[in-house]
Design an enzyme around this catalytic site. Structure first.
Site, PDB file in Angstrom:
ATOM      1  N   SER A 179     -32.578  -3.937   3.873  1.00 44.31           N
ATOM      2  CA  SER A 179     -33.769  -4.749   3.270  1.00 44.31           C
ATOM      3  C   SER A 179     -34.088  -4.683   2.288  1.00 44.31           C
ATOM      4  O   SER A 179     -34.071  -4.007   1.500  1.00 44.31           O
ATOM      5  CB  SER A 179     -34.726  -5.406   4.380  1.00 44.31           C
ATOM      6  N   ASP A 256     -29.018 -13.614   9.989  1.00 40.06           N
ATOM      7  CA  ASP A 256     -29.633 -12.997   9.513  1.00 40.06           C
ATOM      8  C   ASP A 256     -30.772 -14.406   8.756  1.00 40.06           C
ATOM      9  O   ASP A 256     -30.788 -15.304   8.243  1.00 40.06           O
ATOM     10  CB  ASP A 256     -29.494 -12.250   8.369  1.00 40.06           C
ATOM     11  N   HIS A 289     -31.629 -10.130  11.906  1.00 40.59           N
ATOM     12  CA  HIS A 289     -31.912  -8.954  10.783  1.00 40.59           C
ATOM     13  C   HIS A 289     -32.584  -7.117  11.211  1.00 40.59           C
ATOM     14  O   HIS A 289     -33.130  -6.656  10.229  1.00 40.59           O
ATOM     15  CB  HIS A 289     -33.388  -9.282   9.964  1.00 40.59           C
TER      16      HIS A 289
END
Ligand SMILES: N[C@@H](CCC(=O)N[C@@H](CSC=O)C(=O)NCC(=O)O)C(=O)O
Length: 311
Positions: A179, A256, A289
């Protein structure tokens, strides 16, 4: 000032050790923690371990990856050391301050405890500031002058490692992240091809100048200078290359919660195609995620890096 490096944790895992350290960072002006997973050493060999840096995402410390990813299993087998820094300047520290008492003209040294960096607004939100949101850049705005995670990761930390850990070969290094940390890994790799053999990322913020997380961070850290923003945007940076040889590995979950708006891997893919940069972008149905996603595919990333590190 001395780095004051001290070990603050040690746990055996897959015959190696998770170690945690604290030190004073000159670059960031505060104490920092980082973790290293040392694979098991063979007593008959003096072989040094190559290093895989892992950059974590928003809200993380150096511990999320170490506790949740399970990367140590493959790192142990392959003989790769994992180095996970914290994600923003944040640790409380003490500073020596010189007080000049105006009436008596006496100078007094006092030890002052500083929690965080005492910057107004530093802990107001999860996606900016002191709560794990350094974005791996060097801030140019005076208010955020301590936020120099780029220099910390690229310069100070490798120097500290090579000076203090003879079992590590920091000249053989690769970089990965998740991320915000995926954004950090991609940009740091593209800006330092001489320092890292390979890069990979999970759900990276691949085009921060075009998403809300990036806008918020870059406006605060870098001001309005859009050219400065582009220097920390993987999609802009990749456009400058037409001779990349090592394949970039990216894994992205289709469930996600931040995909696609904050992450925009397709923008990065388009930019790679334009310059023939080798990219393996793997889309995974059903994955979100989280670190469950990372734990599922981390072994592939360790294999990707071990090939580049010629293990
Ligand atoms: N608190 C936020 C979500 C924060 C979040 O999901 N953080 C991710 C990284 S996101 C990009 O950089 C993370 O890795 N969290 C730590 C963990 O151990 O899972 C919200 O409520 O939306």
């Amino acid at each position: 000032m001395e780095s004051g490096l001290s070990e603050i944790g040690s746990t055996k895992m897959f015959d190696g050790f998770n170690k945690r350290y604290k030190h004073y960072s000159e670059t960031l002006g505060c104490s920092m923690t980082f973790s290293i997973y040392f694979p098991p050493s063979s007593t008959s060999s003096s072989r040094k371990f190559p290093v895989l840096y892992w950059l974590s995402g928003l809200t993380c410390t150096d511990e999320n990856f170490i506790i949740k990813s399970g990367a140590q299993r493959a790192a142990s087998t392959r003989g790769i050391a994992l180095v996970a820094p914290d994600t923003s300047p944040s640790e409380p520290h003490y500073i020596m301050s010189l007080l000049v008492y105006p009436v008596c003209i006496v100078t007094i040294w006092v030890l002052i405890f500083v929690g965080g960096l005492n910057v107004e607004g530093e802990a107001d939100s999860y996606d900016f500031g002191v709560v794990g949101a350094g974005f791996y850049l060097n801030a140019t705005q005076e208010k955020w002058k301590n936020w120099r995670m780029y220099d910390y990761v690229v310069k100070e930390l490798p120097k500290l490692l090579s000076e203090n850990f003879s079992q590590l070969d920091t000249t053989r290094a690769s970089i990965s992240g998740h991320s915000m940390g995926g954004h950090g890994a991609l940009t740091i790799y593209l800006k330092n091809l001489d320092k890292y053999k390979s890069v990979s990322a999970f759900a990276p913020i691949a085009n921060p100048i075009n998403c809300q997380w990036g806008h918020k961070a870059f406006t605060n850290y870098l001001g309005d200078n859009k050219a400065a923003w582009e220097e920390y945007d993987a999609t802009c940076l990749i456009s400058k290359f037409n001779n990349l040889s090592a394949t970039i590995l990216i894994d992205q979950g289709e469930n996600d919660q931040f995909f696609p708006d904050q992450l925009l891997p397709n923008k990065f893919e388009e930019a790679c195609k334009k310059v023939n940069a080798p990219l393996l972008l793997r889309m995974h149905p059903g994955y979100d995620h989280s670190y469950y996603f990372i734990a599922t595919f981390i072994e592939d990333h360790i294999t990707h890096h071990s090939q580049a590190l010629k293990l």
